[in-house]
Write an enzyme that holds these catalytic residues in place. Structure first.
Site, PDB file in Angstrom:
ATOM      1  N   LYS A   6       0.845  -1.203   0.000  1.00 21.98           N
ATOM      2  CA  LYS A   6       0.000   0.000   0.000  1.00 21.98           C
ATOM      3  C   LYS A   6       0.878   1.252   0.000  1.00 21.98           C
ATOM      4  CE  LYS A   6      -3.815  -2.487   2.133  1.00 21.98           C
ATOM      5  NZ  LYS A   6      -4.684  -2.791   3.256  1.00 21.98           N
ATOM      6  N   GLN A  61      -5.040  -1.866   9.399  1.00 21.55           N
ATOM      7  CA  GLN A  61      -4.871  -3.160   8.728  1.00 21.55           C
ATOM      8  C   GLN A  61      -5.491  -4.283   9.561  1.00 21.55           C
ATOM      9  OE1 GLN A  61      -3.735  -3.512   5.652  1.00 21.55           O
ATOM     10  NE2 GLN A  61      -3.863  -5.725   5.639  1.00 21.55           N
ATOM     11  N   ASP A  64     -11.263   2.323   3.678  1.00 26.57           N
ATOM     12  CA  ASP A  64     -11.519   0.887   3.551  1.00 26.57           C
ATOM     13  C   ASP A  64     -12.999   0.624   3.289  1.00 26.57           C
ATOM     14  OD1 ASP A  64      -9.436  -0.960   3.657  1.00 26.57           O
ATOM     15  OD2 ASP A  64      -9.171  -0.712   5.829  1.00 26.57           O
TER      16      ASP A  64
END
Ligand code: GUN
Length: 291
Positions: A53, A97, A120
């Protein structure tokens, strides 16, 4: 028959390049898109994903800040960090995460992120919008990336049987909603660990999205000839013949390449699409703050 490989790396890079004009436009207004990535603990796979990322941010010209936290950290301490990022006007996107260490309530952490910074797309508000048939907001990156690869590969789903294997918050559930939405119009079945006769259900599917996290779980003789197969799994299997000591395997047996019409490889399929959609969401979040 040999399936057409859906090249997520190539399509993902193309999507990243298409963000270039929007990023230049923002920069010309002294706005510098900025993603904060929080990682807790030392799960090796999560560290690889987060590094990927960060590298995508570098490619696109998005600033990234990585916040590495000890696996022993408390929920309250994580929440305090999120509150700080929420009130930092220079940060436009925040992600934590997954998975988090045992004992930490993931959905509570996700819901602490401001919905407009939730790149997200896991916040209740963003998922709620999706359930109501509005897919214009910040969408979960993996399902959104899968929809994009299907769209750009001209795979028509209207009236087709789609089977989603796995009912996770991150992939399976939002994936099912996106496939069933008006305009896509697939007939969706959600299968999970308690599903009976999965091989038979799978044989009826024109599209299979495998997101169960078990290596080579879906067998090639479960696949309807010509079906589209999307393999979300990235499983590490011990392999002493490799320098790393492991190899990556998807959730689908590689024999499916001889049966399917279209298939995503592992690696190089869904993973890079997820990252491209994260970049897209970060730019979308940034733009929406300055509208
Ligand atoms: N772990 C596996 N996939 C994802 C994802 O898309 N976002 C986050 N935050 N964690 C993940």
């Amino acid at each position: 028959m040999s399936a057409t490989v859906l090249d997520g790396k190539k399509i993902g890079r193309m999507i990243e390049e298409q963000l270039h004009n929007q990023i230049i436009n923002l920069q010309s207004r002294d706005i510098f898109p900025h993603l904060a990535v929080v990682i807790v603990g030392d799960d090796p796979a999560s560290h690889v994903y987060v590094r990927n990322k960060e590298m995508a941010c570098e490619r696109c010209g998005i600033k990234s800040t990585r916040i590495d936290l000890d696996g022993e950290i408390s929920e309250e301490e994580i929440l305090a960090i999120i509150h700080k990022l929420n009130s930092d006007n220079s940060v436009h996107g925040i992600l934590v995460q997954s998975p988090l260490p045992e004992g930490i309530n993931e959905s509570m952490i996700t819901d602490a992120i401001l919905p407009e910074k939730d790149v997200d797309g896991f916040h209740k508000m963003n998922l709620g919008r999706l359930v109501q048939g509005d897919s214009s907001g910040l969408l979960p990156c993996t399902p959104a990336g899968i929809m994009k690869i299907l769209e750009l590969s001209n795979i028509d789903l209207s009236g087709k049987n789609a089977l989603v294997i796995g009912r996770s918050r991150i992939v399976g559930m939002p994936m099912s909603i996106l496939l069933a939405q008006r305009g896509i119009d697939a007939t969706v079945t959600i299968a999970h660990s308690r599903t009976k006769n999965l091989p038979d259900i799978c044989r009826e599917a024109d599209l299979v999205v495998a997101a169960i996290g078990r290596p080579e779980f879906v067998k090639s003789d479960w696949i309807k000839p010509g079906a589209t197969v999307i393999d979300v799994g990235i499983n590490r299997i011990q392999d002493s013949s490799r320098k790393s000591g492991y190899r990556l395997a998807g959730d689908v047996d590689s024999g499916a390449f001889n049966v399917a019409g279209h298939i995503t490889p592992v690696p190089g399929g869904v993973g890079p699409m997820t990252i491209a959609m994260l970049m897209t969401n970060t730019i979308k979040a940034t733009e929406s703050m300055f509208r």
